[in-house]
Design an enzyme around this catalytic site. Structure first.
Site, PDB file in Angstrom:
ATOM      1  N   VAL A  14       0.835  -1.208   0.000  1.00 58.63           N
ATOM      2  CA  VAL A  14       0.000   0.000   0.000  1.00 58.63           C
ATOM      3  C   VAL A  14       0.871   1.261   0.000  1.00 58.63           C
ATOM      4  CG1 VAL A  14      -1.752   1.309   1.256  1.00 58.63           C
ATOM      5  CG2 VAL A  14      -1.936  -1.173   1.101  1.00 58.63           C
ATOM      6  N   LYS A 105      -7.963  -0.127   9.587  1.00 57.25           N
ATOM      7  CA  LYS A 105      -9.310  -0.328  10.152  1.00 57.25           C
ATOM      8  C   LYS A 105      -9.272  -0.971  11.528  1.00 57.25           C
ATOM      9  CE  LYS A 105      -8.639  -2.036   6.625  1.00 57.25           C
ATOM     10  NZ  LYS A 105      -8.457  -2.416   5.237  1.00 57.25           N
ATOM     11  N   ILE A 136     -13.762   3.559  -2.105  1.00 61.44           N
ATOM     12  CA  ILE A 136     -15.092   4.173  -2.030  1.00 61.44           C
ATOM     13  C   ILE A 136     -15.079   5.260  -0.955  1.00 61.44           C
ATOM     14  CG2 ILE A 136     -17.551   3.755  -1.628  1.00 61.44           C
ATOM     15  CD1 ILE A 136     -17.022   0.782  -2.246  1.00 61.44           C
ATOM     16  N   GLU A 190      -5.898 -14.651   2.297  1.00 62.67           N
ATOM     17  CA  GLU A 190      -4.659 -14.839   3.045  1.00 62.67           C
ATOM     18  C   GLU A 190      -4.475 -16.317   3.377  1.00 62.67           C
ATOM     19  OE1 GLU A 190      -2.656 -12.287   4.022  1.00 62.67           O
ATOM     20  OE2 GLU A 190      -3.955 -10.699   3.247  1.00 62.67           O
ATOM     21  N   LYS A 205     -14.797  -2.588   9.972  1.00 59.11           N
ATOM     22  CA  LYS A 205     -15.309  -1.552   9.080  1.00 59.11           C
ATOM     23  C   LYS A 205     -16.740  -1.156   9.461  1.00 59.11           C
ATOM     24  CE  LYS A 205     -12.354  -3.339   5.398  1.00 59.11           C
ATOM     25  NZ  LYS A 205     -12.306  -4.374   4.340  1.00 59.11           N
ATOM     26  N   GLY A 306      -6.654  -3.266  -2.166  1.00 58.27           N
ATOM     27  CA  GLY A 306      -5.658  -3.194  -3.224  1.00 58.27           C
ATOM     28  C   GLY A 306      -4.914  -1.886  -3.128  1.00 58.27           C
TER      29      GLY A 306
END
Lengths: 437, 437
Positions: A14, A105, A136, A190, A205, A306
């Site tokens: 990331v 998160k 989003i 994972e 979340k 992603g």
């Protein structure tokens, strides 16, 4: 033109994604915002750790303190993950009065109030758009765009791994274990999939969305969390025949009004009508359905994870942080406002819904009569029953029951008795049906 | 606690909707924002004009100047519509340095640059979230949340009337005129439907989105506008057989990069794949599909019109305006930033796509051969042809042709020749196919 210097903690997938996205579009962002943005320093685990995009060696360090403490660094981005060192880093930066951006998160879900308090105390802010539903912009939407609304319903497909697995199970008529194995090979799940498939990631979340939407920090322990391991091909196909699709959802439902308002917060796989917009959100895509008392039904759709989708959310936060720095308004839109409505969290047992139940029963006469009697005793009415023929003459066959709407507590009570019947051979599978009413 | 006094110009359907929404949720907004919001004065056409929610008589006036000029009024909301007096009102308020909120797409589309300049000159701002896609926060999303993205594609279902008519035509197998008539009776279409069904309302919205996304004010005249009057049941059913749904779209596509970037801006009904998220946006709902170079594909869905959805967008703008007033940062996020990338607008004739063509031809041998020869001469290759059987032995029958991707200019040239063939009895219907590639 003013330049804002950014320090990044975490230079893996990331982190390098954010670095590269800003490199690619920094001229465009400068044109739009009137301020220059520069990632001046990146703290990494190791210079040579694998990363999809390069970060210049001169920018890297393995000592995060030299990034956070550097007086030239004005904004700190935490992208290392976890709730240990990440928390130390975020608090250290906030204590220096520096705005922090995070995609973490788990950290926000676990330590939100402590971090928000630290931001407020030090007259700075914490930005966490990337922590929920990736690209989003659901945090900004709930907090700013829809600020005039009371949020009566939020339904989120917020875990890409679960949605990917359920979509493939449906399309390929394959069982959970098989698709999970393949997803792990392909990198969509994972090696230790529990965080995703058992619902904890979605819980983090949903926890953040529920707290933000209702203005009080929800107790994590009051959130019902169920994963998708028990979903079988039988469930998917029967749901389909009945006009439904099974989706793993984070759910925030408000009932009542004013002081008697109750909010129910849950994560579980549910049957939703095939025509509903959420039913057509497939593969790794996320979507959040938000019903406001003024705006009505809305939906926000995109990639929930992603490096690139996450980078887009981080860039949006960078823009807000930079704008706030330039304007000298660090607390313009606070990270979180506890406005004390403190609606109580409604336990799942009190909620009313329609239920789908799959039993594994012995194929002999009289089973349905015994099951039906237990439902009757608990005042639950049955909407439909399907008992597939058993051409293979297997010892156990599925018995599918759809109830009419009833209280979950009554249903659980009935199910306990049913599970003890000698003809019932497997743990009953219970799924809720959501009608968005 | 600070109170922001708001003056509203226009107290009809939308105006009374905003008044009532703020009345309903003002305590909630105050809790969230830390500022009191009050609609102190409303200028109306007549005290007794029909409105769905009441506005107190003491709040109303028929003289808009007493609202705009009142020194106690800090924010002005323009909800009267039209581009005449509305423009005068907006400019008058801006000249007094008062932030203005508007839902007026025609006004922004027609006079955007002049109004933005007036806001900048008077160190104030213009907010117009409600002008595009009603309750969907697409302006804030493009301008703030996705600010780190170059926008390669925007596809919007931004006219609820068109979407309602096309949805019913599909579901009920009825023709345009019949559904339009019924929609007019039910209040989903205006008595004079041209603004909606001929594409001009969608053009206003697409114009605003394109300009905002690409940082230069697009010349309205360069936008290709086509409506839905020519769509017949034949088109809808053939599209369906070929795997497509017909939707009226506002389209902003960027091609090339840097100085050679070109943006194509159009409004037309198009065939889109049935699996695409936009294909499942039905009835009066709007949705905007946005592809960013970082975030990938995203979609925003909700009610595009109506007093309540529009009120939600206005409330979001009120919150921004109030926050900016309280912080003394009126130009924090300017209404519009012309950052001079000035990508050129690509004429539709240069664009390349796949086409659906319906001809009305005489039912006699040799027609297809003549048509095919014209396509061949223009180097357009045909993907499929459907000539339905003609059991009724009608004089004219439809001939449906799907081309492979080709330049629109070539296709138009071919179509002109085809239209002149003696066997071709009706004006050819041309629809583009969008693949979101």
């Amino acid at each position: 033109m003013e330049q804002i210097n950014i320090g990044m903690i975490g230079g893996g997938t990331v982190g390098s994604g954010v670095f590269r996205a800003l490199e690619k579009n920094s001229a465009l962002m400068t044109a739009r915002l009137g301020v220059k943005l520069k990632v001046a320093k990146v703290a990494v685990k190791a210079f040579d750790e694998p990363r999809p995009y390069k970060i210049p060696v001169a920018t890297m360090t393995t000592d995060w303190t030299t990034v956070v403490n550097d007086p030239k660094i004005q904004v700190v981005i935490e992208l290392m993950g976890g709730t240990g060192l990440a928390k130390t880093v975020v608090l250290a930066a906030l204590k220096l009065g520096k705005p922090v951006i995070t995609a973490n998160k788990a950290l926000i879900s676990k330590c939100g109030p402590e971090l928000f308090a630290a931001a407020a105390k030090n007259n700075t802010n914490l930005y966490y758009e990337a922590s929920v539903a990736g690209g989003i912009p659901i945090i900004k939407t709930i907090r700013e765009a829809l600020v005039g609304n009371r949020f009566t319903q939020i339904y989120g497909i917020v875990n890409g791994t679960c949605n990917y697995i359920l979509t493939r199970m449906k399309n390929e008529r394959a069982e959970f274990a098989e698709i999970l194995g393949d997803a792990q090979k392909l990198g969509y799940a994972e090696a230790e999939p529990s965080l995703d498939v058992d619902g904890y990631d979605a819980m983090h979340k949903t926890h953040i969305l529920a707290s933000l939407a209702h203005g009080f920090w929800v107790d994590e322990k009051k959130i019902l969390v169920e994963g998708i391991r028990s979903i079988s091909q039988t469930d998917i196909q029967f749901a389909e025949k009945l006009g439904y699709t099974i989706k793993q959802l984070g759910i925030v439902k408000a009932a009542g009004a004013g002081k008697s308002e109750k909010v129910q917060i849950s994560v579980y796989p549910a049957l939703i009508p095939q025509q509903h917009v959420l039913a057509n959100v497939n593969d790794v895509f996320n979507a959040v359905f938000v019903r406001g008392d003024i705006v009505g039904d809305t939906l926000y759709y995109g990639r929930g994870a992603g490096k690139d989708a996450t980078a887009s959310a981080v860039l949006g936060d960078i823009a807000d942080a930079a704008t706030d720095l330039v304007n000298g308004t660090p607390r313009r839109v606070p990270a979180f406002v506890d406005y004390g409505r403190r609606a109580s969290v409604m336990p799942a047992s009190e909620s009313v819904s329609q239920f789908y139940i799959r039993l594994g029963v012995q194929d002999k006469p009289g089973v349905l009569a015994r099951v039906a009697a237990i439902f009757r005793d608990n005042k639950i009415s049955i909407a439909s029953v399907v008992q597939p023929e058993n051409p293979a003459a297997q010892p156990n066959v599925p018995l599918i029951i759809m109830t009419h709407a009833c209280k979950e507590a009554s249903l659980q009570k009935a199910l306990k008795r049913i599970a003890r019947l000698s003809e019932v051979k497997a743990k009953p599978v219970l799924l809720r049906v959501e009608h968005f009413e």
